[in-house]
Design a protein around this motif. Structure first.
Motif, PDB file in Angstrom:
ATOM      1  N   CYS A  30       0.843  -1.192   0.000  1.00 52.18           N
ATOM      2  CA  CYS A  30       0.000   0.000   0.000  1.00 52.18           C
ATOM      3  C   CYS A  30       0.879   1.244   0.000  1.00 52.18           C
ATOM      4  O   CYS A  30       2.101   1.145  -0.080  1.00 52.18           O
ATOM      5  N   VAL A  78       3.369  -0.480  14.160  1.00 57.23           N
ATOM      6  CA  VAL A  78       4.205  -0.155  15.325  1.00 57.23           C
ATOM      7  C   VAL A  78       4.075   1.332  15.618  1.00 57.23           C
ATOM      8  O   VAL A  78       3.659   2.112  14.769  1.00 57.23           O
ATOM      9  N   SER A 133       5.226   4.580  15.493  1.00 55.71           N
ATOM     10  CA  SER A 133       6.250   5.258  14.674  1.00 55.71           C
ATOM     11  C   SER A 133       5.733   6.661  14.336  1.00 55.71           C
ATOM     12  O   SER A 133       5.431   6.948  13.184  1.00 55.71           O
ATOM     13  N   PHE A 165     -17.377   8.311  -3.265  1.00 59.47           N
ATOM     14  CA  PHE A 165     -17.574   9.674  -3.774  1.00 59.47           C
ATOM     15  C   PHE A 165     -16.659   9.913  -4.975  1.00 59.47           C
ATOM     16  O   PHE A 165     -15.442   9.717  -4.885  1.00 59.47           O
TER      17      PHE A 165
HETATM   18  C1  LIG Z   1       4.032  -0.450   4.385  1.00 62.93           C
HETATM   19  C2  LIG Z   1       3.443   0.540   5.369  1.00 62.93           C
HETATM   20  C3  LIG Z   1       3.691   0.382   6.711  1.00 62.93           C
HETATM   21  C4  LIG Z   1       3.167   1.311   7.626  1.00 62.93           C
HETATM   22  N1  LIG Z   1       3.411   1.109   8.950  1.00 62.93           N
HETATM   23  C5  LIG Z   1       2.921   1.979   9.855  1.00 62.93           C
HETATM   24  C6  LIG Z   1       3.158   1.775  11.238  1.00 62.93           C
HETATM   25  O1  LIG Z   1       3.796   0.800  11.640  1.00 62.93           O
HETATM   26  N2  LIG Z   1       2.663   2.674  12.112  1.00 62.93           N
HETATM   27  C7  LIG Z   1       1.931   3.776  11.705  1.00 62.93           C
HETATM   28  O2  LIG Z   1       1.524   4.562  12.541  1.00 62.93           O
HETATM   29  N3  LIG Z   1       1.662   3.969  10.396  1.00 62.93           N
HETATM   30  C8  LIG Z   1       2.147   3.098   9.463  1.00 62.93           C
HETATM   31  N4  LIG Z   1       1.908   3.293   8.135  1.00 62.93           N
HETATM   32  C9  LIG Z   1       1.139   4.481   7.723  1.00 62.93           C
HETATM   33  C10 LIG Z   1      -0.345   4.272   7.869  1.00 62.93           C
HETATM   34  O3  LIG Z   1      -0.715   3.058   7.294  1.00 62.93           O
HETATM   35  C11 LIG Z   1      -1.114   5.437   7.212  1.00 62.93           C
HETATM   36  O4  LIG Z   1      -0.649   6.672   7.688  1.00 62.93           O
HETATM   37  C12 LIG Z   1      -2.598   5.305   7.526  1.00 62.93           C
HETATM   38  O5  LIG Z   1      -3.047   4.063   7.058  1.00 62.93           O
HETATM   39  C13 LIG Z   1      -3.442   6.403   6.925  1.00 62.93           C
HETATM   40  O6  LIG Z   1      -4.758   6.159   7.327  1.00 62.93           O
HETATM   41  P1  LIG Z   1      -6.003   6.838   6.655  1.00 62.93           P
HETATM   42  O7  LIG Z   1      -7.188   6.473   7.470  1.00 62.93           O
HETATM   43  O8  LIG Z   1      -5.706   8.285   6.447  1.00 62.93           O
HETATM   44  O9  LIG Z   1      -6.068   6.206   5.186  1.00 62.93           O
HETATM   45  P2  LIG Z   1      -6.763   4.886   4.619  1.00 62.93           P
HETATM   46  O10 LIG Z   1      -6.474   3.696   5.451  1.00 62.93           O
HETATM   47  O11 LIG Z   1      -6.365   4.841   3.177  1.00 62.93           O
HETATM   48  O12 LIG Z   1      -8.303   5.172   4.724  1.00 62.93           O
HETATM   49  C14 LIG Z   1      -8.973   6.016   3.828  1.00 62.93           C
HETATM   50  C15 LIG Z   1     -10.449   5.717   3.859  1.00 62.93           C
HETATM   51  O13 LIG Z   1     -11.110   6.619   2.983  1.00 62.93           O
HETATM   52  C16 LIG Z   1     -11.926   5.882   2.079  1.00 62.93           C
HETATM   53  N5  LIG Z   1     -11.982   6.625   0.834  1.00 62.93           N
HETATM   54  C17 LIG Z   1     -10.955   7.102   0.105  1.00 62.93           C
HETATM   55  N6  LIG Z   1     -11.408   7.756  -0.979  1.00 62.93           N
HETATM   56  C18 LIG Z   1     -12.760   7.673  -0.933  1.00 62.93           C
HETATM   57  C19 LIG Z   1     -13.807   8.147  -1.775  1.00 62.93           C
HETATM   58  N7  LIG Z   1     -13.555   8.804  -2.895  1.00 62.93           N
HETATM   59  N8  LIG Z   1     -15.093   7.883  -1.423  1.00 62.93           N
HETATM   60  C20 LIG Z   1     -15.355   7.177  -0.295  1.00 62.93           C
HETATM   61  N9  LIG Z   1     -14.414   6.723   0.524  1.00 62.93           N
HETATM   62  C21 LIG Z   1     -13.136   6.974   0.214  1.00 62.93           C
HETATM   63  C22 LIG Z   1     -11.238   4.534   1.950  1.00 62.93           C
HETATM   64  O14 LIG Z   1     -12.145   3.549   1.493  1.00 62.93           O
HETATM   65  C23 LIG Z   1     -10.796   4.304   3.398  1.00 62.93           C
HETATM   66  O15 LIG Z   1     -11.880   3.809   4.142  1.00 62.93           O
HETATM   67  C24 LIG Z   1       2.396   2.397   7.191  1.00 62.93           C
HETATM   68  C25 LIG Z   1       2.138   2.528   5.825  1.00 62.93           C
HETATM   69  C26 LIG Z   1       2.666   1.627   4.926  1.00 62.93           C
HETATM   70  C27 LIG Z   1       2.375   1.784   3.465  1.00 62.93           C
END
Ligand SMILES: Cc1cc2nc3c(=O)[nH]c(=O)nc-3n(C[C@H](O)[C@H](O)[C@H](O)COP(=O)(O)OP(=O)(O)OC[C@H]3O[C@@H](n4cnc5c(N)ncnc54)[C@H](O)[C@@H]3O)c2cc1C
Length: 401
Positions: free
Chosen positions: A62, A158, A160, A295
């Protein structure tokens, strides 16, 4: 220079090393049995990781939603609606989620609306929804995907809080203050999630291994000519030193690994399947509603009945809002069959290898070339297998298969 600082297990492990001056080796500071008489039991030998490519059950890929300026947490008035943005948390989304949610909910509460729409159900959307419920709001989540399909479910899991969060130029004193508040809030919340059934959150140990003394910098790997990867801000420094147990140097006879230098660290690990499930269950228990919705344009927000919204769409905000300040930073993890007896992680400095032991498996992580700006989520099997083989090398060639 942190350009190639390895996120996840490694970033956290290295942060644990650097926060405060290293204590003397335990070999120098402890005498077996101390002065009180009977000795304590010596630690049991470590159970070896079964690092075999036939044990790879999933390759998760991802993108981290990176913004050079750090997360976007601000309110905008769109017609009759207030939209609070809460996205762009780079490699720190889980770690900062509760603190970031609190800031977003504080902005939402200024509208005095009793109903809140949260767009997105990843780490940020779910925690924002929970904080809003605790503040007395009725919350409905609208989302295209739910866990375990969201990108957040592919993370290492983790603590971080400063991993690929912003670049050095944007790490102003005001930003650092806000970041520290978010990190401390989140850390405190996580302490209340320890010891629960299913262990959504737990402390685990790990070993940083190195071929050269820890005081010496590793040579910077060559960068592709066109790489636009920034200098990530080194936010932690001394700021969160009191939240992390210090790592300890180990003498060669105090660990089983075939490397000259090793330190043991202790870090907070999020067992993401159990933790996400817990958040979903608590959200539903407290009257939350979930609506499946994709959306295509933010203009469609106007059709929602709620007048206050939180936009927690993560990397999805780039397409939805046309926000090109969001840059994808690809990451890949090979998940191996769980080994419940393996309760430690490994970070091998200079060998592009990090392993986190979670309840649902051993997460083996290696960086690919050109991860920055790369939004491909196609698995790179060769990269995953090479990492597992490097890991096998730490346990004797027999386990490589
Ligand atoms: C390999 C990897 C390892 C990581 N390890 C860590 C870690 O150990 N610790 C840590 O703190 N962070 C870690 N991260 C970072 C962390 O995963 C992200 O910062 C976090 O997932 C972001 O969360 P979010 O809710 O913003 O995004 P997302 O998980 O992408 O959620 C977005 C949401 O919005 C919805 N969405 C998006 N666009 C639309 C649309 N147009 N219409 C309707 N719904 C929509 C999606 O369906 C989803 O439900 C890591 C990332 C990676 C890639």
């Amino acid at each position: 220079m942190q350009r190639r600082r390895f996120i996840g297990g490694t970033g956290a492990a290295l942060a644990a090393m650097g926060a405060r001056p290293a204590p003397a080796s335990p070999a120098e500071t402890s005498s077996p049995g101390g002065s009180a008489g009977a000795p304590f039991a010596t630690p049991a030998p470590l159970v070896p990781m079964q690092a075999r490519i036939d044990r790879i059950v999933e390759i998760m890929v991802c993108t981290r939603p990176f913004r050079a300026a750090g997360p976007r947490i601000e309110a905008q008035q769109w017609g009759r609606q207030t939209v609070v943005h809460n996205y762009g948390h780079g490699g720190s989304g889980w770690s900062l989620s509760w603190g970031s949610a609190r800031l977003a909910v504080e902005l939402a509460l200024t509208t005095r609306e009793k109903r809140l729409a949260v767009i997105g159900c990843g780490a940020i959307g779910l925690t924002t929804a929970r904080v809003a419920q605790r503040a007395g709001l009725r919350v409905r989540i609208y989302s295209r995907e739910l866990p375990p399909q969201v990108r957040s479910s592919m993370a290492t899991g983790v603590w971080s809080p400063s991993s690929r969060l912003c670049d050095e130029a944007h790490a102003t004193p005001a930003f650092r203050r806000q970041w520290e508040t978010m990190a401390r809030d989140s850390h405190q919340m996580y302490q209340h999630l320890l010891g629960l059934p299913g262990e959504p959150v737990e402390w685990r140990e790990g070993y940083v291994l190195s071929d050269i003394p820890f005081g010496l910098p590793l040579p910077e790997p060559a960068q592709p000519e066109a790489s636009a990867e920034p200098d990530y801000a080194d936010l932690e420094g001394e700021l969160l030193g009191d939240l992390r147990p210090r790592s300890v140097p180990l003498a060669p006879h105090q660990h089983p690994f075939p490397v000259p230098f090793a330190r043991r660290y202790t870090q907070m690990v999020f067992n993401l399947p159990a933790y996400s499930q817990l958040l979903m269950n608590e959200f539903m228990r407290d009257g939350g509603e979930i609506v499946h919705r994709d959306f295509e344009s933010p203009r469609q927000f106007a059709g929602l009945s709620e007048r206050t919204l939180v936009n927690a769409t993560g990397y999805g905000a780039r397409a939805l809002l046309g926000d090109e300040s969001l840059v994808p930073v690809r990451g890949q993890i090979a998940r191996l069959v769980p080994q419940p007896d393996v309760r430690y992680g490994i970070t091998w400095r200079g060998h592009n290898l990090s392993v986190v032991s979670r309840r649902d498996g051993l997460l083996v992580q290696a960086q690919g070339d050109g991860d920055f700006g790369n939004e491909s989520v196609a698995p790179d099997r060769a990269l995953a297998e090479a990492a597992v083989r490097r890991l096998a090398g730490l346990f004797g060639r027999g386990s490589a298969a």
